[in-house]
Design a protein around this motif. Sequence first.
Motif, PDB file in Angstrom:
ATOM      1  N   VAL A 226       0.865  -1.178   0.000  1.00 50.47           N
ATOM      2  CA  VAL A 226       0.000   0.000   0.000  1.00 50.47           C
ATOM      3  C   VAL A 226       0.898   1.222   0.000  1.00 50.47           C
ATOM      4  N   ARG A 227       0.784   2.058  -0.996  1.00 51.58           N
ATOM      5  CA  ARG A 227       1.638   3.244  -1.078  1.00 51.58           C
ATOM      6  C   ARG A 227       1.289   4.209   0.044  1.00 51.58           C
ATOM      7  N   PRO A 228       2.281   4.592   0.854  1.00 54.32           N
ATOM      8  CA  PRO A 228       1.995   5.516   1.962  1.00 54.32           C
ATOM      9  C   PRO A 228       1.802   6.942   1.462  1.00 54.32           C
ATOM     10  N   ALA A 229       1.045   7.720   2.223  1.00 58.96           N
ATOM     11  CA  ALA A 229       0.882   9.146   1.956  1.00 58.96           C
ATOM     12  C   ALA A 229       1.900   9.915   2.783  1.00 58.96           C
ATOM     13  N   LEU A 230       2.601  10.881   2.163  1.00 58.52           N
ATOM     14  CA  LEU A 230       3.618  11.664   2.847  1.00 58.52           C
ATOM     15  C   LEU A 230       3.107  13.090   3.015  1.00 58.52           C
ATOM     16  N   TRP A 231       2.971  13.512   4.254  1.00 52.43           N
ATOM     17  CA  TRP A 231       2.465  14.832   4.594  1.00 52.43           C
ATOM     18  C   TRP A 231       3.608  15.657   5.182  1.00 52.43           C
ATOM     19  N   VAL A 232       3.799  16.867   4.692  1.00 48.64           N
ATOM     20  CA  VAL A 232       4.832  17.777   5.189  1.00 48.64           C
ATOM     21  C   VAL A 232       4.129  18.953   5.851  1.00 48.64           C
ATOM     22  N   VAL A 233       4.280  19.045   7.169  1.00 47.29           N
ATOM     23  CA  VAL A 233       3.594  20.079   7.950  1.00 47.29           C
ATOM     24  C   VAL A 233       4.588  21.194   8.245  1.00 47.29           C
ATOM     25  N   ASP A 234       4.218  22.424   7.894  1.00 42.91           N
ATOM     26  CA  ASP A 234       5.065  23.590   8.120  1.00 42.91           C
ATOM     27  C   ASP A 234       4.850  24.092   9.549  1.00 42.91           C
ATOM     28  N   ILE A 235       5.798  23.762  10.421  1.00 45.38           N
ATOM     29  CA  ILE A 235       5.708  24.195  11.814  1.00 45.38           C
ATOM     30  C   ILE A 235       6.028  25.678  11.951  1.00 45.38           C
ATOM     31  N   SER A 236       6.720  26.245  10.981  1.00 42.82           N
ATOM     32  CA  SER A 236       7.124  27.650  11.068  1.00 42.82           C
ATOM     33  C   SER A 236       6.088  28.602  10.492  1.00 42.82           C
ATOM     34  N   ALA A 237       4.888  28.109  10.210  1.00 43.65           N
ATOM     35  CA  ALA A 237       3.852  28.983   9.670  1.00 43.65           C
ATOM     36  C   ALA A 237       3.609  30.144  10.633  1.00 43.65           C
ATOM     37  N   GLY A 238       3.606  31.341  10.114  1.00 43.96           N
ATOM     38  CA  GLY A 238       3.440  32.531  10.949  1.00 43.96           C
ATOM     39  C   GLY A 238       4.728  33.258  11.216  1.00 43.96           C
ATOM     40  N   LEU A 239       5.892  32.565  11.033  1.00 43.94           N
ATOM     41  CA  LEU A 239       7.195  33.213  11.202  1.00 43.94           C
ATOM     42  C   LEU A 239       7.712  33.670   9.839  1.00 43.94           C
ATOM     43  N   GLY A 240       8.307  34.837   9.812  1.00 39.63           N
ATOM     44  CA  GLY A 240       8.856  35.350   8.575  1.00 39.63           C
ATOM     45  C   GLY A 240      10.136  34.653   8.194  1.00 39.63           C
ATOM     46  N   ALA A 241      10.572  34.873   6.964  1.00 45.32           N
ATOM     47  CA  ALA A 241      11.819  34.283   6.488  1.00 45.32           C
ATOM     48  C   ALA A 241      13.013  34.919   7.196  1.00 45.32           C
ATOM     49  N   ILE A 242      14.109  34.158   7.297  1.00 42.57           N
ATOM     50  CA  ILE A 242      15.334  34.658   7.924  1.00 42.57           C
ATOM     51  C   ILE A 242      16.027  35.604   6.946  1.00 42.57           C
ATOM     52  N   ARG A 243      16.150  36.856   7.353  1.00 46.15           N
ATOM     53  CA  ARG A 243      16.744  37.859   6.476  1.00 46.15           C
ATOM     54  C   ARG A 243      18.245  38.031   6.700  1.00 46.15           C
ATOM     55  N   GLN A 244      18.721  37.732   7.908  1.00 47.71           N
ATOM     56  CA  GLN A 244      20.132  37.945   8.219  1.00 47.71           C
ATOM     57  C   GLN A 244      20.625  36.803   9.101  1.00 47.71           C
ATOM     58  N   ASN A 245      21.640  36.102   8.635  1.00 42.64           N
ATOM     59  CA  ASN A 245      22.218  35.028   9.438  1.00 42.64           C
ATOM     60  C   ASN A 245      23.697  34.891   9.130  1.00 42.64           C
ATOM     61  N   VAL A 246      24.500  34.840  10.174  1.00 43.74           N
ATOM     62  CA  VAL A 246      25.945  34.623  10.068  1.00 43.74           C
ATOM     63  C   VAL A 246      26.253  33.261  10.677  1.00 43.74           C
ATOM     64  N   SER A 247      27.042  32.462   9.986  1.00 45.97           N
ATOM     65  CA  SER A 247      27.339  31.111  10.458  1.00 45.97           C
ATOM     66  C   SER A 247      28.820  30.811  10.290  1.00 45.97           C
ATOM     67  N   LEU A 248      29.292  29.837  11.072  1.00 45.79           N
ATOM     68  CA  LEU A 248      30.675  29.364  11.004  1.00 45.79           C
ATOM     69  C   LEU A 248      30.697  27.970  10.406  1.00 45.79           C
ATOM     70  N   GLY A 249      31.659  27.744   9.512  1.00 49.00           N
ATOM     71  CA  GLY A 249      31.821  26.417   8.948  1.00 49.00           C
ATOM     72  C   GLY A 249      32.651  25.523   9.848  1.00 49.00           C
ATOM     73  N   GLN A 250      33.003  24.359   9.339  1.00 47.87           N
ATOM     74  CA  GLN A 250      33.814  23.413  10.096  1.00 47.87           C
ATOM     75  C   GLN A 250      35.255  23.893  10.174  1.00 47.87           C
ATOM     76  N   ILE A 251      35.867  23.773  11.337  1.00 48.35           N
ATOM     77  CA  ILE A 251      37.261  24.170  11.516  1.00 48.35           C
ATOM     78  C   ILE A 251      38.163  23.132  10.855  1.00 48.35           C
ATOM     79  N   ASP A 252      39.012  23.585   9.964  1.00 49.24           N
ATOM     80  CA  ASP A 252      39.956  22.711   9.260  1.00 49.24           C
ATOM     81  C   ASP A 252      41.333  22.898   9.878  1.00 49.24           C
ATOM     82  N   MET A 253      41.748  21.943  10.715  1.00 48.47           N
ATOM     83  CA  MET A 253      43.048  22.003  11.373  1.00 48.47           C
ATOM     84  C   MET A 253      44.127  21.436  10.451  1.00 48.47           C
ATOM     85  N   SER A 254      45.312  22.014  10.505  1.00 49.20           N
ATOM     86  CA  SER A 254      46.416  21.508   9.687  1.00 49.20           C
ATOM     87  C   SER A 254      46.869  20.135  10.165  1.00 49.20           C
ATOM     88  N   ARG A 255      46.649  19.820  11.427  1.00 46.34           N
ATOM     89  CA  ARG A 255      46.987  18.494  11.955  1.00 46.34           C
ATOM     90  C   ARG A 255      46.184  18.254  13.227  1.00 46.34           C
TER      91      ARG A 255
END
Length: 784
Positions: A226-255
């Motif tokens: 029986v093919r299942p039904a896939l439902w995607v519920v937007d929990i963030s409904a009512g919140l605006g889009a993120i306009r400004q975000n600063v992030s750090l990537g993975q630290i690449d150590m030389s050793r």
Amino acid sequence: MLQFFLNPIMLAGLAGVSLPVLAHLLSRRKYDIVPWGAMQFLNPSRKTRRKLKLEELLLLLIRILAVALLALAASRPWINSGFLTGYRSAGSRDIVFVIDGSNSMSRSDGLTSLHQKALRRAEEFLDTLQPGDTVAVIDARDRPVRIVETPLQDLALIRERLKEIPPPAGAADLQRACEEAVGILGRCSNGAREVIVLTDRQRCGWSPGQESSWKRFDDVLRFPSVRPALWVVDISAGLGAIRQNVSLGQIDMSRDLTVPGFPVGFHVAVTNAGQESTDVSLQILVNGQRVAHLDEVVSVPAESEVTVSQTIRFSSLGTNLVTVRVALPEDALPADNESHAAVQVTSAVPVLLVEDSTSADRTQWNTFFAELALTNPENKSPWIRARTVRSTDLTPAALDGVAAVVLADVTSLPDGMDKALHQFAARGNGIFVTLGKRTSPDSFRRMYIDSGLLPTVQLKRVRTADPDAGTPVTVAPYSLEASWLNRFRERKAASLLQAAFTQWWLLDPVTATPLDNAPTKPDDGNQPAPVAEDRDVPATAAISTAASPAAPPVTVAQLISGDPLLLQASCGRGRVLLMTSNIDTSMNNLVGTPDYVPFLHEALFQMAASRVRRNVDFGQPLLTVLATAADRGDVAGTDQSLVFQTPDDRVRTAGVEDRDGELVATLPATRFPGVYHLKQLEPADGSAIDTFVVNYDHAEDNPAELTGDDRARLLANDRLTFVDSMDVLKEQMYGHESRSELWALLLWMFLAMLTLEVWMTRRLVTKGHADTPLQTSLLQDAAE
């Protein structure tokens, strides 16, 4: 047609309808007739015979229908028809919740985070289920984590498991989580099957541009009956889009391994996903203590990435934790404003140099210049403790307490040493192999291919540079992509790039696997393990040691001719570094360059660091050596009650086991990114024995939302259904329920046919020949 049956294989039972027909035909076969005078009074009339034939045919049809109904009921047919709209079959629904556990779900509306809201909505939805419905739960991370793997009817237990889900951290692969959910439903038996994904509108978790993977997902959807039904519920409904975000990537150590005072460089990417340029204040911490002189303010343009490089010298031994932090208190997603890396600091790295020359003049040895570079008598605190041994005197005992071995143009070893070196590398140590003029393809095969150290590489011939060429053959700068070689590529006028190579060996990569006489390749202890439920691992838990095909080595440095110079391969938990030239003066002038000593140190640190892996990817196991074979006796019999403190402040029992004479502590699988501390349970003094960092896919740091085109791609072939709230989900899932199983109705019809068959059989036997009073009287006399 078969998609309307949950157990279509049971339709084979319809062949049973032939049994009543065969029985009917067999009952009509001819018998010998014996004349009997009184038989003339029992002959039925023509009307009675016609009536009996019709009743026999009707009885045959009833028997056929009863068998057919039984076979159809066993195949469990279901229908989805408009005239049954509103009909719901109780206890016929299987549900899998997929909870997004990525960084973006840590965003708050001022009261609760999106992740908390998702868990609350899942608990509320449980109240709408009927008795007999089953529920499973998947925590969507870099790799899906099955919180409730087998669908359960105990909703109280489901609520407890939902509360145990850790807070959001890292990335989420929602497509893979949905595949896991469909796989779970493929083993279920109810007629209605649903996957409910509770997430926000972030794009990266869905990977809508990967058409090939979504086509594979379409094939997965065809797997359940029986093919299942896939439902995607937007929990963030009512919140605006993120306009400004600063992030750090993975630290690449030389050793990952160093010594006190030895410089360790690292790189980290600072990404600004906003529409405006911003100044980012970076703080560097070592073991939680801020290093003020390393603070830096970086200007990052809008929708751009800037790489920050720094150098640190460590003073304390043990595992040191490096943290880079962004000081932006008003950032939309603070979860991605911090990144970690672990560096192991030891007093000195023990290295064994193996010399194959028989010359009494040490200046003619292949290891002469390497020994001078590593054991300078004026250096009272050497970073590497090197000692030299002849290849003929090499024994397994000589490898005890050694972190790396250098095989400089070695062509032969004592019997059994090839296997001993393989086991040495498999335990997490390093081997640096350099070729020379004494090397031959046959000796290379005996030493490294047959032993399993380098099973996928074979030598072709020595190549000599053209002496009349105006440009010497040097190292290609673009090829130095490995982090431990960055210092030679980035520094201006790096002498490693100016060293001229006159001869080197050409390699012929092959796809061969270890030969039958080669030692079995053990598991490296750092392969991704299946992520299971978040339960304490027994102390006796072991990591799989199944053999796997050998992977080809990776080229980490090339000559400008395009030929490989340095290749790195894995061997168990260790590494093997192959140099197609040598480390003396017979095939190049590297010895005469200022970078010769730093190059040897970096190469040996890299080889020795293979046993130190403190920075791992999500899902990989953690492993640390508590005691080596040399000092195992000092800790034997002690209480090793060890635990891992996870980033979400939970405690998981460490597995302590013996591996090839070494006492190791392991955590078979990691299901949460961040910093892990290995601690002693009793006595608990708060200090960490060791520290690990589990990284995640930093593509999650991009807060871009799904576009209309993205949704259109995901909706193709009716894969997903997007809804804005749980109320809309309930309305669409329950409001037009029309799927019904018919097995119960068919069983009732079977019982009715069985009852009718018994009644007609009795009627034919008792009243089939009662046509005249005389016949009735004769029958009664015969019965008496």
